[in-house]
Design a protein around this motif. Structure first.
Motif, short mmCIF file in Angstrom:
data_model
loop_
_atom_site.label_atom_id
_atom_site.label_comp_id
_atom_site.label_asym_id
_atom_site.label_seq_id
_atom_site.Cartn_x
_atom_site.Cartn_y
_atom_site.Cartn_z
N ILE A 59 0.87 -1.18 0.00
CA ILE A 59 0.00 0.00 0.00
C ILE A 59 0.90 1.23 0.00
O ILE A 59 1.80 1.32 0.83
CB ILE A 59 -0.89 0.02 1.26
CG1 ILE A 59 -1.75 -1.25 1.34
CG2 ILE A 59 -1.77 1.27 1.27
CD1 ILE A 59 -2.33 -1.49 2.73
N ASN A 64 2.46 10.90 -0.77
CA ASN A 64 3.84 10.85 -1.25
C ASN A 64 3.94 10.91 -2.78
O ASN A 64 5.03 11.07 -3.32
CB ASN A 64 4.51 9.54 -0.81
CG ASN A 64 4.51 9.41 0.69
OD1 ASN A 64 5.28 10.08 1.37
ND2 ASN A 64 3.65 8.57 1.22
N VAL B 2 -8.43 -4.06 -5.47
CA VAL B 2 -8.31 -4.15 -4.01
C VAL B 2 -8.07 -2.74 -3.48
O VAL B 2 -7.03 -2.14 -3.76
CB VAL B 2 -7.13 -5.05 -3.60
CG1 VAL B 2 -7.02 -5.11 -2.09
CG2 VAL B 2 -7.29 -6.45 -4.17
N PRO B 4 -7.03 0.19 -0.99
CA PRO B 4 -5.95 0.21 0.01
C PRO B 4 -6.40 -0.17 1.43
O PRO B 4 -5.75 -0.98 2.08
CB PRO B 4 -5.46 1.64 -0.06
CG PRO B 4 -5.73 2.05 -1.48
CD PRO B 4 -7.01 1.38 -1.85
N LEU B 5 -7.53 0.38 1.88
CA LEU B 5 -7.92 0.10 3.26
C LEU B 5 -8.45 -1.33 3.43
O LEU B 5 -8.39 -1.88 4.53
CB LEU B 5 -8.95 1.13 3.75
CG LEU B 5 -8.40 2.55 3.94
CD1 LEU B 5 -9.46 3.49 4.46
CD2 LEU B 5 -7.20 2.57 4.87
N LEU B 7 -7.09 -3.93 1.87
CA LEU B 7 -5.87 -4.73 2.03
C LEU B 7 -5.34 -4.60 3.46
O LEU B 7 -4.86 -5.57 4.06
CB LEU B 7 -4.80 -4.30 1.02
CG LEU B 7 -3.48 -5.08 1.07
CD1 LEU B 7 -3.70 -6.57 0.88
CD2 LEU B 7 -2.49 -4.57 0.04
N LEU B 8 -5.47 -3.38 4.01
CA LEU B 8 -5.01 -3.16 5.38
C LEU B 8 -5.88 -3.96 6.36
O LEU B 8 -5.37 -4.56 7.32
CB LEU B 8 -5.07 -1.66 5.70
CG LEU B 8 -4.10 -1.13 6.75
CD1 LEU B 8 -2.68 -1.57 6.50
CD2 LEU B 8 -4.18 0.38 6.82
N SER B 17 5.32 -4.43 7.41
CA SER B 17 6.57 -3.69 7.34
C SER B 17 6.25 -2.31 6.77
O SER B 17 5.68 -2.18 5.70
CB SER B 17 7.52 -4.47 6.44
OG SER B 17 8.58 -3.67 6.05
N LEU B 19 7.43 1.61 5.67
CA LEU B 19 8.48 2.55 5.32
C LEU B 19 7.95 3.94 5.66
O LEU B 19 6.85 4.31 5.26
CB LEU B 19 8.80 2.44 3.83
CG LEU B 19 9.81 3.44 3.28
CD1 LEU B 19 11.18 3.27 3.92
CD2 LEU B 19 9.93 3.30 1.76
N LEU B 37 -4.80 6.33 8.22
CA LEU B 37 -3.68 5.38 8.27
C LEU B 37 -2.88 5.53 9.56
O LEU B 37 -1.73 5.11 9.61
CB LEU B 37 -2.76 5.50 7.04
CG LEU B 37 -3.35 5.09 5.69
CD1 LEU B 37 -2.25 5.09 4.62
CD2 LEU B 37 -4.00 3.73 5.72
N VAL B 65 3.70 7.88 7.00
CA VAL B 65 3.83 6.62 6.25
C VAL B 65 4.09 6.88 4.77
O VAL B 65 3.46 7.74 4.15
CB VAL B 65 2.54 5.78 6.41
CG1 VAL B 65 2.56 4.57 5.51
CG2 VAL B 65 2.35 5.38 7.87
N VAL B 66 5.03 6.15 4.20
CA VAL B 66 5.19 6.09 2.74
C VAL B 66 4.49 4.85 2.22
O VAL B 66 3.65 4.93 1.32
CB VAL B 66 6.68 6.06 2.32
CG1 VAL B 66 6.79 5.91 0.81
CG2 VAL B 66 7.39 7.32 2.77
N SER B 67 4.82 3.68 2.79
CA SER B 67 4.22 2.46 2.26
C SER B 67 4.08 1.40 3.36
O SER B 67 4.79 1.43 4.36
CB SER B 67 5.05 1.91 1.11
OG SER B 67 6.31 1.48 1.57
N ILE B 68 3.15 0.49 3.12
CA ILE B 68 2.84 -0.59 4.06
C ILE B 68 2.88 -1.90 3.29
O ILE B 68 2.12 -2.07 2.34
CB ILE B 68 1.42 -0.41 4.66
CG1 ILE B 68 1.26 0.99 5.23
CG2 ILE B 68 1.13 -1.49 5.69
CD1 ILE B 68 -0.20 1.40 5.41
N ALA B 69 3.77 -2.79 3.70
CA ALA B 69 3.85 -4.09 3.03
C ALA B 69 3.42 -5.18 4.00
O ALA B 69 4.06 -5.38 5.03
CB ALA B 69 5.27 -4.34 2.54
N PRO B 70 2.30 -5.89 3.71
CA PRO B 70 1.93 -7.04 4.54
C PRO B 70 3.00 -8.12 4.39
O PRO B 70 3.54 -8.31 3.31
CB PRO B 70 0.60 -7.50 3.93
CG PRO B 70 0.16 -6.39 3.02
CD PRO B 70 1.39 -5.70 2.58
#
Lengths: 70, 71
Positions: A59, A64, B2, B4-5, B7-8, B17, B19, B37, B65-70
């Motif tokens: 995501i 950004n 999908v 974004p929310l 997937l979260l 993880s 960034l 977020l 937050v820049v990115s969220i990786a499951p």
């Protein structure tokens, strides 16, 4: 030609996402929302033009984003 | 597609993880989140360069937050 309508057409296509701070992603666009938060699959993370890691799905927070190129 | 929310939502109670904008990374178990977020993470580990810090429970403000990786 609204931006999110163009983005919608890029679903399931390979996109280049350029972010602030010399970062970026290249991957298949899986989804988005009105904030331009994105879901990418099979994505490569890019930092200073180098691929730093590969992830199955990620995501990206919309604030950004500089541009998205289908 | 999908969102974004969603997937979260699927990543709840799983390791994620993150960034952050200042290039820090956080890894922890996602215990909750909201529309901004903002997130609650458990058993969190912060990595900043080669420095690793154990933080336990963290309330993270979403704007970093820049990115969220499951995982």
């Amino acid at each position: 030609m609204k931006p999110l309508a163009v983005l919608n057409k890029a679903i399931n296509q390979q996109v280049i996402v350029e972010l602030k701070g010399k970062r970026g992603y290249r991957g298949i666009l899986d989804g988005y929302d009105p904030h331009m938060n994105l879901v990418l699959k099979n994505a490569e993370e890019i930092r200073d033009s180098q691929v730093t890691r590969k992830v199955d799905s990620i995501i990206v927070r919309g604030d950004n984003v500089i541009y998205i190129s289908p | 597609m999908v969102m974004p929310l969603s997937l979260l939502e699927k990543s709840m109670n799983k390791k994620v993880s993150l960034l952050l904008k200042d290039s820090r990374t956080l890894e922890g178990t996602l215990m909750g989140f909201d529309d901004y977020l903002n997130m609650v993470l458990d058993d969190t580990e912060e990595t900043n360069g080669d420095q690793v810090k154990r933080l336990g429970t963290v309330i993270l403000r979403g704007n970093n937050v820049v990115s969220i990786a499951p995982k």
